[in-house]
Design an enzyme around this catalytic site. Sequence first.
Site, PDB file in Angstrom:
ATOM      1  N   ARG A  44      84.003 -21.462 -63.482  1.00  0.00           N
ATOM      2  CA  ARG A  44      83.533 -21.310 -62.209  1.00  0.00           C
ATOM      3  C   ARG A  44      83.776 -22.857 -61.529  1.00  0.00           C
ATOM      4  O   ARG A  44      84.075 -22.796 -60.507  1.00  0.00           O
ATOM      5  CB  ARG A  44      82.100 -21.046 -62.181  1.00  0.00           C
ATOM      6  CG  ARG A  44      81.720 -19.736 -62.053  1.00  0.00           C
ATOM      7  CD  ARG A  44      80.251 -19.310 -61.871  1.00  0.00           C
ATOM      8  NE  ARG A  44      79.253 -20.165 -62.772  1.00  0.00           N
ATOM      9  CZ  ARG A  44      78.890 -19.741 -64.117  1.00  0.00           C
ATOM     10  NH1 ARG A  44      79.294 -18.389 -64.439  1.00  0.00           N
ATOM     11  NH2 ARG A  44      78.188 -20.400 -64.572  1.00  0.00           N
ATOM     12  N   LYS A 142      71.792 -21.877 -46.544  1.00  0.00           N
ATOM     13  CA  LYS A 142      71.769 -20.305 -45.994  1.00  0.00           C
ATOM     14  C   LYS A 142      70.886 -19.443 -46.659  1.00  0.00           C
ATOM     15  O   LYS A 142      70.934 -19.601 -47.928  1.00  0.00           O
ATOM     16  CB  LYS A 142      73.377 -20.063 -46.235  1.00  0.00           C
ATOM     17  CG  LYS A 142      73.951 -18.718 -45.768  1.00  0.00           C
ATOM     18  CD  LYS A 142      75.195 -18.355 -46.308  1.00  0.00           C
ATOM     19  CE  LYS A 142      74.716 -17.405 -47.447  1.00  0.00           C
ATOM     20  NZ  LYS A 142      76.140 -16.551 -47.705  1.00  0.00           N
ATOM     21  N   GLU A 184      71.600 -15.466 -42.312  1.00  0.00           N
ATOM     22  CA  GLU A 184      72.803 -14.524 -42.346  1.00  0.00           C
ATOM     23  C   GLU A 184      71.913 -12.954 -42.558  1.00  0.00           C
ATOM     24  O   GLU A 184      71.788 -12.569 -43.814  1.00  0.00           O
ATOM     25  CB  GLU A 184      73.578 -14.885 -43.582  1.00  0.00           C
ATOM     26  CG  GLU A 184      74.856 -13.877 -43.671  1.00  0.00           C
ATOM     27  CD  GLU A 184      75.619 -14.030 -45.078  1.00  0.00           C
ATOM     28  OE1 GLU A 184      75.088 -14.947 -45.906  1.00  0.00           O
ATOM     29  OE2 GLU A 184      76.632 -13.766 -45.034  1.00  0.00           O
ATOM     30  N   LYS A 226      74.733 -16.228 -38.969  1.00  0.00           N
ATOM     31  CA  LYS A 226      75.955 -15.861 -39.628  1.00  0.00           C
ATOM     32  C   LYS A 226      75.905 -14.412 -39.520  1.00  0.00           C
ATOM     33  O   LYS A 226      75.057 -13.924 -39.979  1.00  0.00           O
ATOM     34  CB  LYS A 226      75.851 -16.573 -40.879  1.00  0.00           C
ATOM     35  CG  LYS A 226      77.122 -15.824 -41.577  1.00  0.00           C
ATOM     36  CD  LYS A 226      77.391 -16.927 -42.916  1.00  0.00           C
ATOM     37  CE  LYS A 226      78.598 -16.044 -43.571  1.00  0.00           C
ATOM     38  NZ  LYS A 226      79.159 -17.046 -44.791  1.00  0.00           N
TER      39      LYS A 226
HETATM   40  P1  13P Z   1      82.460 -12.779 -46.879  1.00  0.00           P
HETATM   41  O1  13P Z   1      83.126 -13.612 -45.857  1.00  0.00           O
HETATM   42  O2  13P Z   1      83.149 -12.532 -48.051  1.00  0.00           O
HETATM   43  O3  13P Z   1      81.809 -11.859 -46.308  1.00  0.00           O
HETATM   44  O4  13P Z   1      81.364 -13.763 -47.415  1.00  0.00           O
HETATM   45  C1  13P Z   1      80.474 -14.491 -46.559  1.00  0.00           C
HETATM   46  C2  13P Z   1      79.466 -15.023 -47.171  1.00  0.00           C
HETATM   47  O5  13P Z   1      78.337 -15.888 -46.878  1.00  0.00           O
HETATM   48  C3  13P Z   1      79.548 -15.258 -48.897  1.00  0.00           C
HETATM   49  O6  13P Z   1      78.233 -15.639 -49.417  1.00  0.00           O
END
Ligand code: 13P
Length: 338
Positions: A44, A142, A184, A226
Amino acid sequence: MTDLVSIARSFFAPGKGILAEDESIPSATAHLAKYGIPASVEMRRQYRDLFLGAEGIEQYISGAILFSETLLQKGNDKKLFPKSLVARGVVPGVKVDLGTEPIPSAAFGTGSTSPNELITQGLLDLPERLALYKKQGAVFTKWRAVFRIEGDELPTAAAIHENAKRLAGYAKDVQMEGLVPIIEPEVLLDGKHSRARSGAVIAEVLTILFSVLDEQSVDRASIILKTSMALSGSESAKKDTPEEVAEATISALLASVPRQIAGIVFLSGGQTPDQATENLAAITRRAKEVNAPWPLTFSYLRALEEEALSVWKGKEENVPAARAAFLARLAKVSAALN
Ligand code: 13P
């Protein structure tokens, strides 16, 4: 302008967006497995370094969302990832939610359950974790909530409200700690739904979310949203044109997002790299045509990484070619903002 607002606004510098490099350990394991790459702590680290350590990313990204493990890891340059990013003018952030679980039936009153809906966890010890992440170099955070569309039944009002309450609680804690919150609420691409239904669900979720944020006195000005784009479901036969996506997405956002927030970033959500690039370009054009009130940019993970991961395959000797593929995609996505 407060510090938080100016940081939040700084992510929208011309041609720049936010790299999402924040998969949790299980998500990173599953993602790497798709490319035949076995997961371990060290793998990772190399995976994160492939992207975060690529020379020149600062031309295209203003911020990078990390996973908590990554805040404490070092890149191949022997510097902690947050320090190395800051030295290149990229603001480090961290994903702070602890993933999702099925919504408990209690949320729906007696007799009804929703095994197909998810609630995001992580509020319990959030203030303590935020103080720690801040010390470790995070400047923004986030929290992701997930909504699945299924006919007219899902998402339910109960799932939207409970996730909205938690997103608001999260944003409040984050602002109290002096960090910028990205909220998000992802509306998933999976399913047979139409683009119109996707747009309607995005607008419904966001309308409820912003009303709950106001009830909880979250400061709008340092919030970054987001969001998903409004797209026909991945199992529907329909292939949307970029112009159709742009029209549906901007309409849903105009109907539901207050003008005062710091800006909107898009997730790629399983679109191909080309789709995510072309749709972003059309959304940028449409936003200009209608004088949309917020700055817009990308915050992609999969669409930015897919081509590079296919080249890398977890092998040291493929790093230069994989990084070249990544930078080429970043340049295209950045150009879509013009
Ligand atoms: P994706 O652009 O793959 O949808 O991912 C956005 C994201 O916030 C991943 O943690």
